[in-house]
Design an enzyme around this catalytic site. Sequence first.
Site, PDB file in Angstrom:
ATOM      1  N   ALA A  28      13.205 -44.285  -8.973  1.00  0.00           N
ATOM      2  CA  ALA A  28      14.624 -44.643  -9.088  1.00  0.00           C
ATOM      3  C   ALA A  28      14.714 -46.116  -9.446  1.00  0.00           C
ATOM      4  O   ALA A  28      13.781 -46.893  -9.213  1.00  0.00           O
ATOM      5  CB  ALA A  28      15.366 -44.388  -7.776  1.00  0.00           C
ATOM      6  N   GLY A  46      13.592 -39.388  -0.446  1.00  0.00           N
ATOM      7  CA  GLY A  46      13.380 -40.742  -0.929  1.00  0.00           C
ATOM      8  C   GLY A  46      12.062 -41.319  -0.445  1.00  0.00           C
ATOM      9  O   GLY A  46      11.331 -40.706   0.343  1.00  0.00           O
ATOM     10  N   LEU A  97      11.329 -41.548   3.639  1.00  0.00           N
ATOM     11  CA  LEU A  97      10.931 -40.310   4.300  1.00  0.00           C
ATOM     12  C   LEU A  97       9.605 -39.803   3.739  1.00  0.00           C
ATOM     13  O   LEU A  97       8.742 -39.320   4.490  1.00  0.00           O
ATOM     14  CB  LEU A  97      12.022 -39.251   4.141  1.00  0.00           C
ATOM     15  CG  LEU A  97      11.764 -37.893   4.797  1.00  0.00           C
ATOM     16  CD1 LEU A  97      11.399 -38.028   6.271  1.00  0.00           C
ATOM     17  CD2 LEU A  97      12.983 -36.973   4.627  1.00  0.00           C
ATOM     18  N   TRP A 140      18.791 -39.005 -14.931  1.00  0.00           N
ATOM     19  CA  TRP A 140      17.583 -38.242 -14.682  1.00  0.00           C
ATOM     20  C   TRP A 140      16.405 -38.956 -15.309  1.00  0.00           C
ATOM     21  O   TRP A 140      16.499 -39.432 -16.443  1.00  0.00           O
ATOM     22  CB  TRP A 140      17.690 -36.841 -15.249  1.00  0.00           C
ATOM     23  CG  TRP A 140      18.834 -36.042 -14.691  1.00  0.00           C
ATOM     24  CD1 TRP A 140      20.027 -35.792 -15.272  1.00  0.00           C
ATOM     25  CD2 TRP A 140      18.885 -35.381 -13.416  1.00  0.00           C
ATOM     26  NE1 TRP A 140      20.827 -35.017 -14.461  1.00  0.00           N
ATOM     27  CE2 TRP A 140      20.132 -34.755 -13.311  1.00  0.00           C
ATOM     28  CE3 TRP A 140      17.995 -35.265 -12.346  1.00  0.00           C
ATOM     29  CZ2 TRP A 140      20.516 -34.024 -12.192  1.00  0.00           C
ATOM     30  CZ3 TRP A 140      18.366 -34.534 -11.247  1.00  0.00           C
ATOM     31  CH2 TRP A 140      19.604 -33.920 -11.177  1.00  0.00           C
ATOM     32  N   GLU A 181       0.826  -1.203   0.000  1.00  0.00           N
ATOM     33  CA  GLU A 181       0.000   0.000   0.000  1.00  0.00           C
ATOM     34  C   GLU A 181       0.863   1.258   0.000  1.00  0.00           C
ATOM     35  O   GLU A 181       0.590   2.213  -0.741  1.00  0.00           O
ATOM     36  CB  GLU A 181      -0.921   0.003   1.237  1.00  0.00           C
ATOM     37  CG  GLU A 181      -1.902  -1.157   1.270  1.00  0.00           C
ATOM     38  CD  GLU A 181      -1.381  -2.349   2.054  1.00  0.00           C
ATOM     39  OE1 GLU A 181      -2.176  -3.000   2.733  1.00  0.00           O
ATOM     40  OE2 GLU A 181      -0.154  -2.630   1.980  1.00  0.00           O
ATOM     41  N   ARG A 217      11.291 -24.679  -6.026  1.00  0.00           N
ATOM     42  CA  ARG A 217      12.279 -24.562  -4.947  1.00  0.00           C
ATOM     43  C   ARG A 217      12.449 -23.103  -4.545  1.00  0.00           C
ATOM     44  O   ARG A 217      12.512 -22.769  -3.364  1.00  0.00           O
ATOM     45  CB  ARG A 217      13.645 -25.094  -5.407  1.00  0.00           C
ATOM     46  CG  ARG A 217      13.832 -26.586  -5.408  1.00  0.00           C
ATOM     47  CD  ARG A 217      15.290 -26.911  -5.737  1.00  0.00           C
ATOM     48  NE  ARG A 217      15.563 -28.344  -5.756  1.00  0.00           N
ATOM     49  CZ  ARG A 217      16.772 -28.868  -5.897  1.00  0.00           C
ATOM     50  NH1 ARG A 217      17.815 -28.059  -6.058  1.00  0.00           N
ATOM     51  NH2 ARG A 217      16.945 -30.184  -5.893  1.00  0.00           N
TER      52      ARG A 217
END
Length: 365
Positions: free
Chosen positions: A168, A294, A297, A176, A56, A190
Amino acid sequence: MMMQASDPELMARAMELARRGMFTTMPNPRVGCVIARDGTILGEGWHERAGEAHAETRALADARARGNEPRGATAYVTLEPCNHHARTPPCTDALLAAGIARVVAAMRDPYGPAAHGADRLAAAGVAVDIGLLEDEARELNCGWIKRVETGRPWVRLKVAASLDGRTALGNGKSQWITGQTARADGHRWRARASAILTGIGTVRQDDPQLSVREIETPRQPLRVIVDRYGETPAHARVLGAGDVLVFTATPPRTKWPPHVQTLELKDRHGRIDLVAMMSALGEREVNELHVEAGAKLNGALLAAGLIDELLMYVAPCLLGDPARGMFDLPVAMTKLEDRFPLRVRSIEPVGEDWRILARIASRDH
């Protein structure tokens, strides 16, 4: 006061301005403001970073710099003007001093100490309307809103997977699965986070930097490692220069560089208390927590009910068994009724891959 025809367009412009602070405002909310009269913009502003002028104030200054008098004009702001003196003076003071006649706010301020700015403005004779594009405003600040309401950050878990849900190979290799465009897009997510979290397994397997590199950013998020025994190698790239916080359940077994902060949070099973960890991050003013970890977790966070949003990049390929999945749950499901329902927010192509944004249904707002 009745809504005017130009109100939605001007509030949408305020939202656009607020997004300019996407990577910089934390721990503050992203806020944009437009000063207008009869549908014509007189001045614009957005909050850029904590301790600097609010949206503002910047919009009023911009109007005057353009030679426009804001007295009697309308202020369109994506968050109810603040009503307290913190790092900067109250925005309500600035609006009243400028003689603003009407304020249109997208949503009320959920932060108690700064709230009730609309009430003060109304008591001073300013016309106030609240709720225009509120859903968009809440999305823009989902992390800040959750932190001020619950004391914990908004948790966004990112995974990159094959079409058959594999993240994976069986030997752990994952670089990748998706293409360069998807990886660059992931770095944009990120960059908007206050912190990026991973686990010791990912540190050992991939030696990630957990930094924003694929796009320009004025800041790097806090790097957070979940490491039960404190075994992250001292030479790990994630422990490089910058802010690093390691959560453990025991005194660390490794001697780390002096800039690395540690916090021991043990639950009754001798593991890291994930709920307490989220509260600790909230105390550190982490609004959005970006998780790249991974399956183990990921599964623990999912089972604990700590994930708000999934950011999934799906590549047009198949890896098959015994490649690794997305979530290794602490206790295997035995009934389909126990599955985690999702509410898909968007599915968009990103290069040759697809980006899926979804919410855990019970946590969708």
